[in-house]
Write a protein that holds these residues in place. Structure first.
Motif, PDB file in Angstrom:
ATOM      1  N   SER A 177      13.188  63.719 -41.530  1.00  0.00           N
ATOM      2  CA  SER A 177      13.418  64.424 -40.261  1.00  0.00           C
ATOM      3  C   SER A 177      12.738  63.749 -39.076  1.00  0.00           C
ATOM      4  O   SER A 177      12.978  64.126 -37.935  1.00  0.00           O
ATOM      5  CB  SER A 177      12.907  65.866 -40.356  1.00  0.00           C
ATOM      6  OG  SER A 177      13.585  66.546 -41.370  1.00  0.00           O
TER       7      SER A 177
ATOM      8  N   ARG B 127      18.257  65.908 -24.563  1.00  0.00           N
ATOM      9  CA  ARG B 127      18.413  66.226 -25.984  1.00  0.00           C
ATOM     10  C   ARG B 127      18.879  67.668 -26.093  1.00  0.00           C
ATOM     11  O   ARG B 127      18.332  68.541 -25.419  1.00  0.00           O
ATOM     12  CB  ARG B 127      17.017  66.171 -26.605  1.00  0.00           C
ATOM     13  CG  ARG B 127      16.807  65.369 -27.813  1.00  0.00           C
ATOM     14  CD  ARG B 127      15.308  65.376 -28.085  1.00  0.00           C
ATOM     15  NE  ARG B 127      15.033  66.293 -29.174  1.00  0.00           N
ATOM     16  CZ  ARG B 127      14.640  65.908 -30.376  1.00  0.00           C
ATOM     17  NH1 ARG B 127      14.413  64.651 -30.636  1.00  0.00           N
ATOM     18  NH2 ARG B 127      14.419  66.785 -31.327  1.00  0.00           N
TER      19      ARG B 127
ATOM     20  N   GLY C 286      11.468  58.168 -43.247  1.00  0.00           N
ATOM     21  CA  GLY C 286      11.034  59.098 -42.199  1.00  0.00           C
ATOM     22  C   GLY C 286      11.670  60.476 -42.315  1.00  0.00           C
ATOM     23  O   GLY C 286      11.156  61.423 -41.746  1.00  0.00           O
TER      24      GLY C 286
ATOM     25  N   ILE D  34      21.486  67.603 -33.530  1.00  0.00           N
ATOM     26  CA  ILE D  34      20.904  67.141 -32.253  1.00  0.00           C
ATOM     27  C   ILE D  34      21.951  66.275 -31.556  1.00  0.00           C
ATOM     28  O   ILE D  34      22.601  65.441 -32.201  1.00  0.00           O
ATOM     29  CB  ILE D  34      19.637  66.277 -32.516  1.00  0.00           C
ATOM     30  CG1 ILE D  34      18.535  67.091 -33.197  1.00  0.00           C
ATOM     31  CG2 ILE D  34      19.145  65.614 -31.245  1.00  0.00           C
ATOM     32  CD1 ILE D  34      17.770  68.026 -32.309  1.00  0.00           C
TER      33      ILE D  34
ATOM     34  N   GLU E 265      13.846  56.468 -51.906  1.00  0.00           N
ATOM     35  CA  GLU E 265      14.398  57.194 -50.761  1.00  0.00           C
ATOM     36  C   GLU E 265      15.931  57.094 -50.804  1.00  0.00           C
ATOM     37  O   GLU E 265      16.486  56.008 -50.910  1.00  0.00           O
ATOM     38  CB  GLU E 265      13.846  56.616 -49.452  1.00  0.00           C
ATOM     39  CG  GLU E 265      14.586  56.992 -48.189  1.00  0.00           C
ATOM     40  CD  GLU E 265      14.714  58.493 -47.938  1.00  0.00           C
ATOM     41  OE1 GLU E 265      13.741  59.231 -48.113  1.00  0.00           O
ATOM     42  OE2 GLU E 265      15.852  58.925 -47.581  1.00  0.00           O
TER      43      GLU E 265
ATOM     44  N   ALA F 184      18.189  54.843 -52.673  1.00  0.00           N
ATOM     45  CA  ALA F 184      17.904  55.112 -54.085  1.00  0.00           C
ATOM     46  C   ALA F 184      17.650  56.607 -54.247  1.00  0.00           C
ATOM     47  O   ALA F 184      16.496  57.063 -54.224  1.00  0.00           O
ATOM     48  CB  ALA F 184      16.705  54.297 -54.547  1.00  0.00           C
TER      49      ALA F 184
ATOM     50  N   PRO G  76      13.595  67.546 -49.835  1.00  0.00           N
ATOM     51  CA  PRO G  76      14.004  68.874 -49.374  1.00  0.00           C
ATOM     52  C   PRO G  76      14.142  69.779 -50.604  1.00  0.00           C
ATOM     53  O   PRO G  76      14.535  69.307 -51.684  1.00  0.00           O
ATOM     54  CB  PRO G  76      15.365  68.606 -48.714  1.00  0.00           C
ATOM     55  CG  PRO G  76      15.336  67.149 -48.363  1.00  0.00           C
ATOM     56  CD  PRO G  76      14.524  66.482 -49.431  1.00  0.00           C
TER      57      PRO G  76
ATOM     58  N   GLY H 285       7.246  71.328 -39.556  1.00  0.00           N
ATOM     59  CA  GLY H 285       6.245  70.757 -38.661  1.00  0.00           C
ATOM     60  C   GLY H 285       5.515  69.614 -39.334  1.00  0.00           C
ATOM     61  O   GLY H 285       5.180  69.679 -40.522  1.00  0.00           O
TER      62      GLY H 285
ATOM     63  N   GLY I 241      15.077  63.191 -34.449  1.00  0.00           N
ATOM     64  CA  GLY I 241      14.689  64.439 -35.131  1.00  0.00           C
ATOM     65  C   GLY I 241      13.407  64.926 -34.472  1.00  0.00           C
ATOM     66  O   GLY I 241      13.393  65.192 -33.277  1.00  0.00           O
TER      67      GLY I 241
ATOM     68  N   ALA J 203       7.476  65.342 -31.665  1.00  0.00           N
ATOM     69  CA  ALA J 203       6.081  65.613 -31.314  1.00  0.00           C
ATOM     70  C   ALA J 203       5.417  66.292 -32.507  1.00  0.00           C
ATOM     71  O   ALA J 203       6.092  66.656 -33.471  1.00  0.00           O
ATOM     72  CB  ALA J 203       6.023  66.544 -30.107  1.00  0.00           C
TER      73      ALA J 203
HETATM   74  C1  LIG Z   1      15.965  68.106 -35.709  1.00  0.00           C
HETATM   75  C2  LIG Z   1      14.530  68.366 -36.119  1.00  0.00           C
HETATM   76  C3  LIG Z   1      13.528  68.376 -35.134  1.00  0.00           C
HETATM   77  C4  LIG Z   1      12.205  68.627 -35.494  1.00  0.00           C
HETATM   78  N1  LIG Z   1      11.258  68.577 -34.520  1.00  0.00           N
HETATM   79  C5  LIG Z   1       9.955  68.673 -34.866  1.00  0.00           C
HETATM   80  C6  LIG Z   1       8.936  68.431 -33.892  1.00  0.00           C
HETATM   81  O1  LIG Z   1       9.209  68.100 -32.732  1.00  0.00           O
HETATM   82  N2  LIG Z   1       7.633  68.563 -34.304  1.00  0.00           N
HETATM   83  C7  LIG Z   1       7.290  68.857 -35.595  1.00  0.00           C
HETATM   84  O2  LIG Z   1       6.104  68.936 -35.917  1.00  0.00           O
HETATM   85  N3  LIG Z   1       8.253  69.037 -36.545  1.00  0.00           N
HETATM   86  C8  LIG Z   1       9.562  68.942 -36.210  1.00  0.00           C
HETATM   87  N4  LIG Z   1      10.529  69.078 -37.172  1.00  0.00           N
HETATM   88  C9  LIG Z   1      10.117  69.380 -38.567  1.00  0.00           C
HETATM   89  C10 LIG Z   1       9.501  68.149 -39.252  1.00  0.00           C
HETATM   90  O3  LIG Z   1      10.204  67.002 -38.871  1.00  0.00           O
HETATM   91  C11 LIG Z   1       9.587  68.339 -40.758  1.00  0.00           C
HETATM   92  O4  LIG Z   1       8.934  69.557 -41.113  1.00  0.00           O
HETATM   93  C12 LIG Z   1       8.911  67.193 -41.548  1.00  0.00           C
HETATM   94  O5  LIG Z   1       9.218  65.935 -40.981  1.00  0.00           O
HETATM   95  C13 LIG Z   1       9.393  67.303 -42.990  1.00  0.00           C
HETATM   96  O6  LIG Z   1       8.936  66.206 -43.736  1.00  0.00           O
HETATM   97  P1  LIG Z   1       9.227  66.103 -45.314  1.00  0.00           P
HETATM   98  O7  LIG Z   1       8.708  64.789 -45.747  1.00  0.00           O
HETATM   99  O8  LIG Z   1       8.735  67.326 -45.985  1.00  0.00           O
HETATM  100  O9  LIG Z   1      10.822  66.194 -45.459  1.00  0.00           O
HETATM  101  P2  LIG Z   1      11.976  65.263 -44.949  1.00  0.00           P
HETATM  102  O10 LIG Z   1      11.645  64.703 -43.633  1.00  0.00           O
HETATM  103  O11 LIG Z   1      13.215  66.062 -45.100  1.00  0.00           O
HETATM  104  O12 LIG Z   1      11.984  64.078 -46.005  1.00  0.00           O
HETATM  105  C14 LIG Z   1      12.587  64.182 -47.258  1.00  0.00           C
HETATM  106  C15 LIG Z   1      13.157  62.833 -47.616  1.00  0.00           C
HETATM  107  O13 LIG Z   1      13.749  62.913 -48.911  1.00  0.00           O
HETATM  108  C16 LIG Z   1      14.939  62.157 -48.896  1.00  0.00           C
HETATM  109  N5  LIG Z   1      15.783  62.612 -50.003  1.00  0.00           N
HETATM  110  C17 LIG Z   1      16.612  63.697 -50.059  1.00  0.00           C
HETATM  111  N6  LIG Z   1      17.170  63.788 -51.285  1.00  0.00           N
HETATM  112  C18 LIG Z   1      16.674  62.756 -51.996  1.00  0.00           C
HETATM  113  C19 LIG Z   1      16.847  62.329 -53.339  1.00  0.00           C
HETATM  114  N7  LIG Z   1      17.647  62.987 -54.196  1.00  0.00           N
HETATM  115  N8  LIG Z   1      16.178  61.220 -53.759  1.00  0.00           N
HETATM  116  C20 LIG Z   1      15.349  60.541 -52.908  1.00  0.00           C
HETATM  117  N9  LIG Z   1      15.160  60.901 -51.620  1.00  0.00           N
HETATM  118  C21 LIG Z   1      15.801  61.998 -51.181  1.00  0.00           C
HETATM  119  C22 LIG Z   1      15.512  62.412 -47.523  1.00  0.00           C
HETATM  120  O14 LIG Z   1      16.457  61.423 -47.169  1.00  0.00           O
HETATM  121  C23 LIG Z   1      14.257  62.374 -46.660  1.00  0.00           C
HETATM  122  O15 LIG Z   1      13.965  61.072 -46.207  1.00  0.00           O
HETATM  123  C24 LIG Z   1      11.863  68.855 -36.858  1.00  0.00           C
HETATM  124  C25 LIG Z   1      12.870  68.833 -37.837  1.00  0.00           C
HETATM  125  C26 LIG Z   1      14.178  68.592 -37.482  1.00  0.00           C
HETATM  126  C27 LIG Z   1      15.224  68.546 -38.537  1.00  0.00           C
END
Ligand SMILES: Cc1cc2nc3c(=O)[nH]c(=O)nc-3n(C[C@H](O)[C@H](O)[C@H](O)COP(=O)(O)OP(=O)(O)OC[C@H]3O[C@@H](n4cnc5c(N)ncnc54)[C@H](O)[C@@H]3O)c2cc1C
Length: 464
Positions: free
Chosen positions: A44, A359, A42, A305, A36, A245, A277, A441, A58, A61
Motif C-alpha cells: 500500500s 489526489r 511496498g 486513488i 512478493e 512470486a 493482506p 497505518g 497509496g 504520510a
Molecule cells: C490508498 C491507501 C492510502 C493509505 N494512506 C495512508 C497514509 O497516508 N498513512 C498511513 O499511515 N497509512 C496509510 N494507508 C495504510 C497503510 O498503507 C497500510 O496500513 C500499510 O502500508 C500496510 O502494510 P502491510 O505490509 O501490512 O500490507 P500491504 O501493504 O498490503 O503489503 C502486503 C504485500 O503482500 C503482497 N501479497 C499479497 N498476496 C501475496 C501472496 N499471495 N504472496 C506474496 N505476496 C503477496 C502484496 O502485493 C503487498 O505487497 C493507506 C492505504 C491505502 C490502501
C-alpha cells in the motif's frame, strides 16, 4: 526434490510489514527470502509516475503519535528527508458547506471553544456537546468510535466531523469501527479524564511533545522512498527479494514450513513470517482452521486513488487548503476525499512547478463507483466542483485500484486479533503480521511487525 529452495526464514509479502520483519531478522539469520506477489515492493506504500514525476499512489504520510516510524526512518539514515505538511488546513465538505477541521483526532475536537467547532456544528449542537461531555462517564466495554462520539458530544459531531474524517482515512462508517482499534487508548483515557475532548487534548499534547508540529509527517520524495531504502539495506545484507512470486500454499511438516508459489516453485524454511493482506493469508493456510478461521474474519474494503496532474489558475491560492474530506450528502461529488498534494507538500509543489497534483480517493462505505474505467473522468468533474475550476488543463490522470487494502476493524475485531495472536504464540516458528493485526497505518503496522518478530525470536530460540 532438486529445485526445492531452502532458507532459514521465508517472509511472504513485501509490504512495509514484511520488509521490516526481514530487517529485524537479518541479524539472527543468514538466509532470508522475501516472496512478493507483485512486481513492486511496498504494498500500500505504492508509487506511480505522473507528468514525469514519481509520487505516492497509496499511503502518503505516517502518524507521529508514536515513535515507531520515526525510529525506523532514523535508523535508515533518512531523518534529513523528513517533511511536515506545508499546511495543515484541511476542510470538510458537507452538502454545500465547506468548513475547517478543528484541531483534534479524527475530527473529534480537542477544545470545544475552538471557533472552528462552532463553525462546523452550529451553536445548538455545541451547547449540547458541552453538556454531554460534562456528564459522569457511564460507557463500559467495547464501543464503536461513532457511538463514543455520539454519546459524549452528540450526533452533529458524528455527522459533520467524525464521519467524513473516518470515511477519508478508513473508508468506513464510524458506527462499525471499534474505538479501541481505531484510536487505541482513547476510550480509556476519556473514561479516566471524565471527558472525551479532554482525552483528545491530552493525547494530541503528548504526541506534539514527542514531535512538535502536526500529527503526520512524510519523506521528501514520498513515502515510497522508505521502501526503496529498506530494500537497498536488505539486499546489502544478503536478503533475497523475489518479485512476481505469489505464495499459494503453506504447510507445516516435521518442524519445517513448505511454501509453494502460484508459478509452482517450492520453498522450505525453519521460520515463516506471513505479512500478507488477511484474505491472502487465510487462503494460504487452507486446512489449518485455527489460523484460517480468525484470518477470514478480518474485514477489508476496496479503495481507488486517482492522481490528476493539471493546470488551473484557481489552484494557485489553494482554495481548499491542504485538501478536503467529503460527506456522502455532498452535492455533485463522488470522491470521499481529495488532497491538494502540491499545496500540502512543499517538495511536490517544487517538483511540479506550474502544474498541480490533486489526489482523489473513492470507495465510500466499501463501495467503489460502478465504472472504474471512467474514474479519472469522475475525478476531473469532482475537481471542478470541489476546487471551483472553470477549465482545467489535464496534463495526465492515473487511476490506482487498491482492492481489499484497508482493514475494517469492526467491534469484534480486537477479539479476533487476540485469538489469532494466541494461536500463533503456541507455534515455535510462525509470525503473522501486517495491517490486518496492526490496523490501517504505517506507524501501527511497523510497531506490530517489530513486536511480533521479537516474540517470534524468543519462541524460536527458546525451543531450538
Ligand atoms: C490508498 C491507501 C492510502 C493509505 N494512506 C495512508 C497514509 O497516508 N498513512 C498511513 O499511515 N497509512 C496509510 N494507508 C495504510 C497503510 O498503507 C497500510 O496500513 C500499510 O502500508 C500496510 O502494510 P502491510 O505490509 O501490512 O500490507 P500491504 O501493504 O498490503 O503489503 C502486503 C504485500 O503482500 C503482497 N501479497 C499479497 N498476496 C501475496 C501472496 N499471495 N504472496 C506474496 N505476496 C503477496 C502484496 O502485493 C503487498 O505487497 C493507506 C492505504 C491505502 C490502501
Amino acid at each position: 526434490m532438486s529445485d526445492l529452495k531452502r532458507a532459514q526464514v521465508l517472509v511472504l509479502g513485501g509490504g512495509i510489514a514484511g520488509l521490516v520483519a526481514a530487517r529485524e531478522l537479518a541479524s539472527d539469520f543468514d538466509s532470508i527470502i522475501v516472496l512478493e506477489k507483485s512486481d513492486q515492493l511496498g504494498g500500500s506504500i505504492g508509487s506511480s509516475v505522473i507528468a514525469g514525476h514519481r509520487v505516492d499512489s497509496g499511503a502518503e504520510a505516517f502518524a507521529v503519535n508514536r515513535n515507531d516510524a520515526l525510529a525506523l526512518i532514523d535508523s535508515l539514515g533518512l531523518t534529513d528527508q523528513l517533511v511536515s505538511p506545508a499546511r495543515a488546513d484541511a476542510r470538510i465538505r458537507s452538502g454545500r458547506d465547506t468548513y475547517l477541521i478543528p484541531h483534534g483526532i479524527l475530527g473529534i475536537p480537542s477544545d470545544l471553544s475552538d471557533p472552528s467547532v462552532l463553525a462546523a456544528v452550529g451553536a445548538d449542537a455545541l451547547a449540547e456537546a458541552i453538556e454531554f461531555d460534562a456528564r459522569p462517564w457511564d460507557l463500559v466495554g467495547s464501543i464503536s468510535i461513532g457511538n463514543l462520539v455520539r454519546t459524549r458530544l452528540g450526533n452533529a459531531f458524528v455527522e459533520r466531523l467524525l464521519s467524513p474524517v473516518v470515511g477519508g482515512v478508513h473508508a468506513a462508517n464510524p458506527d462499525l469501527l471499534d474505538s479501541d482499534a481505531i484510536v487505541p487508548g482513547l476510550a480509556s483515557a476519556a473514561a479516566n479524564a471524565g471527558s472525551l475532548t479532554a482525552a483528545v487534548s491530552k493525547m494530541r499534547a503528548s504526541a506534539s511533545a514527542a514531535r512538535p508540529g502536526g500529527a503526520i509527517m512524510s519523506l521528501r520524495g514520498g513515502m515510497h522512498t522508505l521502501v526503496d531504502a529498506l530494500a537497498l539495506e536488505l539486499t546489502g545484507h544478503g536478503v533475497s527479494i523475489r518479485l512476481s512470486a505469489g505464495a499459494a500454499t503453506a504447510s507445516y511438516v516435521q518442524d519445517l514450513w513448505h511454501v509453494t508459489t502460484t508459478a509452482g516453485e517450492e520453498f522450505t524454511s525453519g521460520v515463516l513470517v506471513v505479512a500478507l493482506p488477511s484474505e491472502a493469508a487465510a487462503q494460504l493456510f487452507a486446512t489449518d482452521h485455527s489460523l484460517t478461521e480468525p484470518l477470514a474474519k478480518i474485514q477489508t474494503t476496496d479503495v481507488a486513488i486517482v492522481l490528476l496532474a493539471l493546470r488551473a489558475p484557481e489552484l494557485a491560492f489553494a482554495p481548499l487548503g491542504s485538501g478536503v474530506l467529503i460527506t456522502s450528502d455532498s452535492e455533485g461529488v463522488e470522491a470521499k476525499a481529495s488532497t491538494h498534494a502540491s499545496a500540502k507538500w512543499a517538495w511536490v509543489g517544487e517538483t511540479f512547478g506550474e502544474t498541480h497534483l490533486l489526489r482523489f480517493s473513492y470507495g465510500r462505505d466499501g463501495r467503489l463507483p460502478d465504472d472504474l474505467l471512467k474514474l479519472h473522468e469522475l475525478a476531473v468533474s469532482d475537481a471542478k466542483v470541489l476546487y471551483g475550476l472553470q477549465a482545467p488543463e489535464v496534463i495526465e490522470a492515473q487511476t490506482i485500484l487498491w482492492p481489499g487494502a484497508l482493514v475494517q476493524p469492526g467491534t469484534g475485531h480486537l477479539a479476533v486479533a487476540k485469538t489469532l495472536s494466541e494461536e500463533v504464540a503456541g507455534r515455535k516458528n510462525l509470525a503473522i503480521i501486517g495491517s490486518g493485526l496492526g490496523g490501517n497505518g504505517i506507524t501501527g503496522t511497523i510497531r506490530q511487525a517489530q513486536e511480533a518478530v521479537s516474540e517470534l525470536r524468543v519462541r524460536y530460540f527458546e525451543r531450538e
